[in-house]
Write a protein that holds these residues in place. Structure first.
Motif, short mmCIF file in Angstrom:
data_model
loop_
_atom_site.label_atom_id
_atom_site.label_comp_id
_atom_site.label_asym_id
_atom_site.label_seq_id
_atom_site.Cartn_x
_atom_site.Cartn_y
_atom_site.Cartn_z
N MET A 1 11.04 4.31 13.86
CA MET A 1 9.96 4.29 13.20
C MET A 1 8.80 3.35 13.83
N ALA A 2 7.84 3.86 14.29
CA ALA A 2 6.81 3.06 14.89
C ALA A 2 5.94 2.64 13.86
N LEU A 3 5.73 1.20 13.66
CA LEU A 3 4.83 0.54 12.77
C LEU A 3 3.80 -0.39 13.42
N ASP A 4 2.63 -0.14 13.10
CA ASP A 4 1.45 -0.86 13.55
C ASP A 4 1.33 -2.41 12.92
N PHE A 5 2.10 -3.41 13.39
CA PHE A 5 2.09 -4.60 13.09
C PHE A 5 0.52 -5.53 13.23
N GLU A 6 0.03 -4.98 14.47
CA GLU A 6 -1.24 -5.42 14.68
C GLU A 6 -2.24 -5.47 13.24
N GLN A 7 -2.09 -4.41 12.63
CA GLN A 7 -2.67 -4.07 11.24
C GLN A 7 -2.01 -4.42 10.11
N ALA A 8 -1.04 -5.28 10.02
CA ALA A 8 -0.23 -5.68 9.16
C ALA A 8 -0.87 -6.23 7.78
N PHE A 9 -0.50 -5.79 6.84
CA PHE A 9 -1.19 -6.56 5.60
C PHE A 9 -0.73 -7.95 5.30
N THR A 10 -1.84 -8.87 5.09
CA THR A 10 -1.73 -9.99 4.69
C THR A 10 -1.73 -10.32 3.28
N GLU A 11 -1.30 -11.78 3.11
CA GLU A 11 -1.14 -12.27 1.69
C GLU A 11 -2.18 -12.03 0.96
N ARG A 12 -3.48 -11.74 1.31
CA ARG A 12 -4.79 -11.44 0.72
C ARG A 12 -4.87 -9.93 0.51
N THR A 13 -4.29 -9.02 0.75
CA THR A 13 -4.27 -7.85 0.91
C THR A 13 -4.13 -7.42 -0.67
N PRO A 14 -4.97 -6.46 -1.17
CA PRO A 14 -4.95 -6.03 -2.63
C PRO A 14 -3.31 -5.62 -3.08
N ARG A 15 -2.87 -4.84 -1.96
CA ARG A 15 -1.53 -4.33 -2.32
C ARG A 15 -0.26 -5.45 -2.35
N ILE A 16 -0.48 -6.49 -1.47
CA ILE A 16 0.48 -7.54 -1.38
C ILE A 16 0.18 -8.28 -2.81
N VAL A 17 -0.90 -8.54 -3.04
CA VAL A 17 -1.45 -9.32 -4.24
C VAL A 17 -0.80 -8.81 -5.61
N ASN A 18 -1.10 -7.48 -5.62
CA ASN A 18 -0.55 -6.82 -6.91
C ASN A 18 1.02 -6.84 -6.61
N ALA A 19 1.64 -6.70 -5.72
CA ALA A 19 3.19 -6.70 -5.60
C ALA A 19 3.67 -8.14 -6.05
N ALA A 20 2.95 -9.04 -5.72
CA ALA A 20 3.55 -10.47 -5.84
C ALA A 20 3.16 -10.71 -7.45
N LYS A 21 2.20 -10.19 -7.83
CA LYS A 21 2.32 -9.92 -9.43
C LYS A 21 3.61 -9.52 -10.20
N LEU A 22 4.36 -8.79 -9.69
CA LEU A 22 5.41 -8.04 -10.32
C LEU A 22 6.38 -9.31 -10.52
N HIS A 23 6.19 -10.67 -10.23
CA HIS A 23 7.33 -11.58 -10.35
C HIS A 23 7.03 -11.90 -11.93
N ARG A 24 5.96 -11.50 -12.51
CA ARG A 24 5.98 -11.80 -14.02
C ARG A 24 6.37 -10.62 -14.99
N ALA A 25 6.98 -10.76 -15.72
CA ALA A 25 7.48 -9.81 -16.65
C ALA A 25 6.28 -8.89 -17.45
N GLY A 26 5.26 -9.69 -17.74
CA GLY A 26 4.35 -9.12 -18.38
C GLY A 26 3.58 -7.85 -17.41
N GLN A 27 3.29 -8.52 -16.23
CA GLN A 27 2.74 -7.68 -14.94
C GLN A 27 3.63 -6.37 -14.76
N ARG A 28 4.99 -6.51 -14.83
CA ARG A 28 5.81 -5.65 -14.54
C ARG A 28 5.88 -4.52 -15.87
N ARG A 29 5.54 -5.03 -16.63
CA ARG A 29 5.48 -3.74 -18.06
C ARG A 29 4.07 -3.07 -17.88
#
Length: 271
Positions: A1-29
């Motif tokens: 499967m071809a993925l475009d890593f030139e357009q890869a999400f960075t640590e500041r991308t909203p999706r990454i930020v929201n995913a990283a928050k899932l390490h907190r139980a309150g955010q998971r709920r």
């Protein structure tokens, strides 16, 4: 499967930020989602349909190509990410670069017990994520019908628990109920015998009838079961032949679950 890593999400991308928050139980709920990392956990999440989004670095996409391809077939959204983004998602020193955001997979205790289980693991006030994940994995391996975490336990959907379960979190029904007395009441209403391990137990493991539907109580790593030992039908001791003074939680659980599974299998074969 071809993925475009030139357009890869960075640590500041909203999706990454929201995913990283899932390490907190309150955010998971709040988000009604949780995050897992690594080949075993992500593969199990994808194959069982729990995964919603997959995040993968370029190196991980090559290393775990079968998992990524399977995610594509399952219509999981696949997002290429940078190595720096992977570090922001990981809770380990060395990241695998493979993550999945998943729908919650926890059951209600009543749903597990409604199926008429023969063998259930009941960790009480388990505090260590590694132990919780190992108990899930061991229960799955030995054919238990479910795991019910009772009391103020570690969150079974935490990333460390999921990783320690090596994918078993997605394979065996797992519940978390804070009211221990309610859990015990539900076990008894299903006519399950309740057993607990204790160094001074009145019966040795080999002398206990393990063919009946059984729920094993396993206590907190530091404090054991305390007064809850009195709630067990039988307090069971595991004989120690060597010079070790005790067994750790995961080892004691593995021995008890193995003996129960073996006894029940032999009883079914003899019918």
């Amino acid at each position: 499967m071809a993925l475009d890593f030139e357009q890869a999400f960075t640590e500041r991308t909203p999706r990454i930020v929201n995913a990283a928050k899932l390490h907190r139980a309150g955010q998971r709920r709040k988000a009604k989602a949780f995050l897992v990392e690594g080949e075993n956990a992500v593969d199990a999440a994808v194959s069982t349909g729990a995964a919603k989004d997959l995040f993968v670095t370029e190196r991980a996409a090559e290393r775990f190509s079968e998992v990524v391809t399977a995610a594509g077939y399952m219509d999981v959204y696949i997002h290429p990410i940078t190595d720096k983004a992977a570090k922001s998602l990981s809770d380990t020193a060395t990241t695998t670069g493979l993550f999945a955001v998943c729908d919650p997979v926890l059951w209600k205790a009543g749903k597990i017990l409604a199926g008429g289980p023969d063998l259930v693991t009941v960790p009480v006030e388990t505090a260590e994520p590694g132990n919780a994940g190992t108990l899930i994995r061991t229960s799955d391996a030995l054919g238990a019908d479910g795991v019910i975490f009772a009391g103020e336990t570690v969150d079974p959907l935490g990333c460390k628990v999921a990783r320690a379960s090596a994918g078993s979190l997605f394979h065996i029904p797992v519940a978390r109920e804070t009211n221990i007395k309610d859990v015990l009441g539900q076990l008894r209403s299903r006519q399950m015998q309740v057993l607990a391990t204790a160094p001074d137990g009145e019966a040795e493991l080999a002398d206990v009838d393990l063919t009946a539907p059984t729920a094993w109580l396993f206590g907190n790593e530091a404090h054991g079961l305390g007064e809850l030992q009195a709630e067990a039908d039988v307090r069971v001791r595991i004989p120690l032949r060597g010079r070790a003074e005790s067994l750790n939680l995961a080892t004691a659980a593995a021995i008890c679950l193995y003996e129960s599974a073996q006894a029940q299998a032999e009883a079914r074969a003899a019918e």
